[in-house]
Design a protein around this motif. Structure first.
Motif, PDB file in Angstrom:
ATOM      1  N   THR A 122     -47.260 -16.847  20.019  1.00 46.81           N
ATOM      2  CA  THR A 122     -47.705 -16.597  19.817  1.00 46.81           C
ATOM      3  C   THR A 122     -47.462 -16.653  18.124  1.00 46.81           C
ATOM      4  OG1 THR A 122     -46.570 -14.689  18.888  1.00 46.81           O
ATOM      5  CG2 THR A 122     -47.994 -13.903  21.054  1.00 46.81           C
ATOM      6  N   ALA A 123     -48.373 -16.307  17.455  1.00 44.15           N
ATOM      7  CA  ALA A 123     -48.086 -17.524  16.294  1.00 44.15           C
ATOM      8  C   ALA A 123     -46.636 -16.563  15.456  1.00 44.15           C
ATOM      9  CB  ALA A 123     -49.485 -17.004  15.072  1.00 44.15           C
ATOM     10  N   ASP A 124     -46.192 -15.489  15.739  1.00 42.10           N
ATOM     11  CA  ASP A 124     -45.634 -14.924  14.955  1.00 42.10           C
ATOM     12  C   ASP A 124     -43.872 -15.136  15.455  1.00 42.10           C
ATOM     13  OD1 ASP A 124     -46.871 -13.495  13.287  1.00 42.10           O
ATOM     14  OD2 ASP A 124     -47.603 -11.896  14.900  1.00 42.10           O
ATOM     15  N   GLY A 125     -44.434 -15.978  17.578  1.00 42.80           N
ATOM     16  CA  GLY A 125     -43.152 -15.972  17.847  1.00 42.80           C
ATOM     17  C   GLY A 125     -43.200 -15.233  19.476  1.00 42.80           C
ATOM     18  N   LEU A 126     -42.539 -16.104  20.670  1.00 38.45           N
ATOM     19  CA  LEU A 126     -42.166 -15.149  21.876  1.00 38.45           C
ATOM     20  C   LEU A 126     -42.145 -13.666  22.055  1.00 38.45           C
ATOM     21  CD1 LEU A 126     -41.990 -16.984  24.331  1.00 38.45           C
ATOM     22  CD2 LEU A 126     -39.804 -16.129  24.566  1.00 38.45           C
ATOM     23  N   VAL A 127     -43.332 -13.517  22.601  1.00 38.79           N
ATOM     24  CA  VAL A 127     -43.832 -12.205  22.958  1.00 38.79           C
ATOM     25  C   VAL A 127     -43.131 -12.061  24.752  1.00 38.79           C
ATOM     26  CG1 VAL A 127     -45.039 -10.151  23.552  1.00 38.79           C
ATOM     27  CG2 VAL A 127     -45.192 -11.832  21.374  1.00 38.79           C
ATOM     28  N   ALA A 128     -42.789 -11.177  25.247  1.00 37.59           N
ATOM     29  CA  ALA A 128     -42.137 -11.529  26.470  1.00 37.59           C
ATOM     30  C   ALA A 128     -42.822  -9.950  26.884  1.00 37.59           C
ATOM     31  CB  ALA A 128     -40.607 -10.895  26.549  1.00 37.59           C
ATOM     32  N   MET A 129     -43.439  -9.303  28.242  1.00 30.64           N
ATOM     33  CA  MET A 129     -44.310  -8.579  29.366  1.00 30.64           C
ATOM     34  C   MET A 129     -42.837  -8.836  30.166  1.00 30.64           C
ATOM     35  SD  MET A 129     -47.983  -9.423  27.726  1.00 30.64           S
ATOM     36  CE  MET A 129     -48.941 -10.143  26.885  1.00 30.64           C
ATOM     37  N   THR A 130     -42.413  -7.362  30.558  1.00 28.87           N
ATOM     38  CA  THR A 130     -41.776  -7.744  31.985  1.00 28.87           C
ATOM     39  C   THR A 130     -41.330  -5.877  31.895  1.00 28.87           C
ATOM     40  OG1 THR A 130     -39.280  -7.858  32.401  1.00 28.87           O
ATOM     41  CG2 THR A 130     -39.655  -7.099  29.872  1.00 28.87           C
ATOM     42  N   HIS A 131     -40.654  -5.671  33.397  1.00 34.72           N
ATOM     43  CA  HIS A 131     -40.990  -4.326  33.784  1.00 34.72           C
ATOM     44  C   HIS A 131     -38.890  -4.573  34.045  1.00 34.72           C
ATOM     45  CE1 HIS A 131     -40.170  -0.651  35.174  1.00 34.72           C
ATOM     46  NE2 HIS A 131     -41.311  -0.961  34.945  1.00 34.72           N
ATOM     47  N   LEU A 132     -37.923  -5.703  33.244  1.00 34.26           N
ATOM     48  CA  LEU A 132     -36.951  -5.455  33.186  1.00 34.26           C
ATOM     49  C   LEU A 132     -36.205  -4.701  32.313  1.00 34.26           C
ATOM     50  CD1 LEU A 132     -35.903  -9.804  32.431  1.00 34.26           C
ATOM     51  CD2 LEU A 132     -35.975  -7.584  35.128  1.00 34.26           C
ATOM     52  N   ALA A 152     -28.816  -7.668  35.346  1.00 37.99           N
ATOM     53  CA  ALA A 152     -28.544  -7.454  33.213  1.00 37.99           C
ATOM     54  C   ALA A 152     -28.833  -9.181  33.412  1.00 37.99           C
ATOM     55  CB  ALA A 152     -26.899  -7.206  33.482  1.00 37.99           C
ATOM     56  N   ASP A 153     -28.184 -10.118  34.467  1.00 32.31           N
ATOM     57  CA  ASP A 153     -28.656 -11.410  34.407  1.00 32.31           C
ATOM     58  C   ASP A 153     -30.074 -11.730  33.669  1.00 32.31           C
ATOM     59  OD1 ASP A 153     -26.039 -12.129  35.084  1.00 32.31           O
ATOM     60  OD2 ASP A 153     -26.650 -12.232  37.126  1.00 32.31           O
ATOM     61  N   SER A 154     -30.867 -11.565  34.176  1.00 34.47           N
ATOM     62  CA  SER A 154     -32.624 -11.024  33.964  1.00 34.47           C
ATOM     63  C   SER A 154     -33.274 -11.273  32.346  1.00 34.47           C
ATOM     64  CB  SER A 154     -33.022 -10.780  34.777  1.00 34.47           C
ATOM     65  OG  SER A 154     -33.235 -11.377  36.341  1.00 34.47           O
ATOM     66  N   ARG A 155     -31.829  -9.345  32.328  1.00 35.21           N
ATOM     67  CA  ARG A 155     -32.436  -8.639  30.907  1.00 35.21           C
ATOM     68  C   ARG A 155     -31.632 -10.210  29.440  1.00 35.21           C
ATOM     69  NH1 ARG A 155     -31.070  -2.676  31.887  1.00 35.21           N
ATOM     70  NH2 ARG A 155     -33.282  -2.233  31.728  1.00 35.21           N
ATOM     71  N   ARG A 156     -30.748 -10.505  30.231  1.00 35.12           N
ATOM     72  CA  ARG A 156     -29.536 -11.797  29.259  1.00 35.12           C
ATOM     73  C   ARG A 156     -30.234 -12.879  29.561  1.00 35.12           C
ATOM     74  NH1 ARG A 156     -24.910 -10.377  31.943  1.00 35.12           N
ATOM     75  NH2 ARG A 156     -24.224  -8.813  31.571  1.00 35.12           N
ATOM     76  N   ARG A 157     -31.374 -12.825  30.381  1.00 37.19           N
ATOM     77  CA  ARG A 157     -32.059 -14.657  30.595  1.00 37.19           C
ATOM     78  C   ARG A 157     -33.043 -14.439  29.193  1.00 37.19           C
ATOM     79  NH1 ARG A 157     -34.687 -16.939  35.534  1.00 37.19           N
ATOM     80  NH2 ARG A 157     -35.356 -19.254  35.124  1.00 37.19           N
ATOM     81  N   VAL A 158     -34.008 -13.248  29.473  1.00 37.63           N
ATOM     82  CA  VAL A 158     -35.198 -13.290  28.254  1.00 37.63           C
ATOM     83  C   VAL A 158     -34.561 -13.156  26.894  1.00 37.63           C
ATOM     84  CG1 VAL A 158     -36.771 -11.784  27.789  1.00 37.63           C
ATOM     85  CG2 VAL A 158     -36.145 -11.644  29.949  1.00 37.63           C
ATOM     86  N   LEU A 159     -33.587 -12.074  26.876  1.00 37.78           N
ATOM     87  CA  LEU A 159     -32.957 -12.070  25.620  1.00 37.78           C
ATOM     88  C   LEU A 159     -32.264 -13.251  24.900  1.00 37.78           C
ATOM     89  CD1 LEU A 159     -30.777  -8.169  25.691  1.00 37.78           C
ATOM     90  CD2 LEU A 159     -33.753  -9.212  24.626  1.00 37.78           C
ATOM     91  N   ASP A 160     -31.575 -14.628  25.474  1.00 38.34           N
ATOM     92  CA  ASP A 160     -31.709 -15.838  25.036  1.00 38.34           C
ATOM     93  C   ASP A 160     -32.439 -16.026  24.475  1.00 38.34           C
ATOM     94  OD1 ASP A 160     -28.517 -14.950  25.970  1.00 38.34           O
ATOM     95  OD2 ASP A 160     -28.973 -16.414  27.504  1.00 38.34           O
ATOM     96  N   LEU A 161     -33.849 -16.184  24.907  1.00 41.85           N
ATOM     97  CA  LEU A 161     -35.115 -16.810  23.920  1.00 41.85           C
ATOM     98  C   LEU A 161     -35.164 -16.081  23.240  1.00 41.85           C
ATOM     99  CD1 LEU A 161     -37.105 -16.918  28.013  1.00 41.85           C
ATOM    100  CD2 LEU A 161     -36.006 -18.399  26.145  1.00 41.85           C
ATOM    101  N   ARG A 162     -34.907 -15.626  22.806  1.00 39.87           N
ATOM    102  CA  ARG A 162     -35.289 -14.883  21.686  1.00 39.87           C
ATOM    103  C   ARG A 162     -36.370 -14.239  21.434  1.00 39.87           C
ATOM    104  NH1 ARG A 162     -30.572 -15.671  17.765  1.00 39.87           N
ATOM    105  NH2 ARG A 162     -28.979 -16.985  19.193  1.00 39.87           N
ATOM    106  N   PRO A 163     -37.165 -13.250  22.241  1.00 44.52           N
ATOM    107  CA  PRO A 163     -38.494 -13.150  21.629  1.00 44.52           C
ATOM    108  C   PRO A 163     -38.680 -11.807  20.739  1.00 44.52           C
ATOM    109  CG  PRO A 163     -37.058 -11.665  23.599  1.00 44.52           C
ATOM    110  CD  PRO A 163     -36.242 -12.948  23.260  1.00 44.52           C
ATOM    111  N   VAL A 164     -39.759 -12.458  19.552  1.00 40.89           N
ATOM    112  CA  VAL A 164     -39.696 -11.352  18.505  1.00 40.89           C
ATOM    113  C   VAL A 164     -39.884 -10.015  19.523  1.00 40.89           C
ATOM    114  CG1 VAL A 164     -40.076 -13.423  17.300  1.00 40.89           C
ATOM    115  CG2 VAL A 164     -42.562 -12.123  18.795  1.00 40.89           C
ATOM    116  N   ARG A 165     -40.666  -9.749  20.313  1.00 40.80           N
ATOM    117  CA  ARG A 165     -40.812  -8.306  20.438  1.00 40.80           C
ATOM    118  C   ARG A 165     -41.415  -8.137  22.058  1.00 40.80           C
ATOM    119  NH1 ARG A 165     -46.937  -6.536  20.049  1.00 40.80           N
ATOM    120  NH2 ARG A 165     -47.211  -8.340  19.424  1.00 40.80           N
ATOM    121  N   VAL A 166     -40.524  -7.303  22.887  1.00 44.69           N
ATOM    122  CA  VAL A 166     -40.533  -7.255  24.275  1.00 44.69           C
ATOM    123  C   VAL A 166     -41.898  -6.132  24.421  1.00 44.69           C
ATOM    124  CG1 VAL A 166     -39.036  -6.301  26.404  1.00 44.69           C
ATOM    125  CG2 VAL A 166     -38.879  -7.452  24.706  1.00 44.69           C
ATOM    126  N   VAL A 167     -42.235  -6.104  25.483  1.00 42.02           N
ATOM    127  CA  VAL A 167     -43.629  -5.461  26.042  1.00 42.02           C
ATOM    128  C   VAL A 167     -42.826  -4.961  27.297  1.00 42.02           C
ATOM    129  CG1 VAL A 167     -45.772  -4.519  26.596  1.00 42.02           C
ATOM    130  CG2 VAL A 167     -45.959  -6.376  24.575  1.00 42.02           C
TER     131      VAL A 167
END
Length: 182
Positions: A122-132, A152-167
């Motif tokens: 998005t214009a504000d950065g990466l948004v991750a929609m996930t059931h993690l 935990a590995d999948s959560r780290r993988r998503v957080l390492d992408l530095r999303p500005v928001r998680v849904v």
């Protein structure tokens, strides 16, 4: 990107449902259980979207609280962790799959072995929609996770992408920080 319905999980359950518009694509994520189908259809109509306008449906995993209302969108391609489904076609795809120019799917097993995270540039950065995460609070130990280390590995993988928001799957969007459960 809009949250159409904020989900919850307590004595009743509803999944968080999202709408993404990207160029010619109109995408609904996780059209699952809600108190009434109007909780999906009315917010879409308020945003100028008719069910027939939806080009794609993404499901984070195969639990009914995230899938039960897929049929509301009769013209949509359906995407999950392994394939795209169009009418009677089953089209396998790679682990990191682009749905549109700004939307891609990333396999993130954890809540179930078949989880996928929807990543939206998005214009504000990466948004991750996930059931993690079910909500901003976790739970830290997902009661459905068969493999806690994989979660935990999948959560780290998503957080390492530095999303500005998680849904999350059942709650309000949140800004991840050092207190986000891994």
């Amino acid at each position: 990107m809009d949250v159409v319905t904020v989900g919850y999980a307590s004595d009743r359950v509803a999944g968080t449902v999202c709408l993404i518009r990207d160029e010619q694509s109109v995408i609904v994520v996780d059209p699952g259980m809600v108190a009434s189908r109007d909780r999906i259809l009315v917010p879409l109509r308020e945003r100028g979207v008719d069910p027939g306008d939806v080009t794609d449906v993404i499901i984070s995993h195969h639990h009914p609280d995230h899938t039960v209302n897929i049929a509301l969108f009769p013209r949509a391609r359906v995407h999950d962790f392994q394939a795209t489904y169009i009418d009677d076609e089953w089209i396998d795809h790679d682990d990191d799959f682009a749905v549109s120019a700004s939307v891609r799917l990333l396999r993130t097993p954890g809540h179930t072995p078949q989880d996928v995270t929807t990543l939206v540039d998005t214009a504000d950065g990466l948004v991750a929609m996930t059931h993690l995460w079910w909500s901003a609070d976790g739970p830290a130990d997902d009661p459905f996770a068969e493999d806690r280390a994989q979660l935990a590995d999948s959560r780290r993988r998503v957080l390492d992408l530095r999303p500005v928001r998680v849904v999350p799957g059942h709650g309000e969007p949140f800004v991840p920080d050092a207190s986000t459960p891994v």
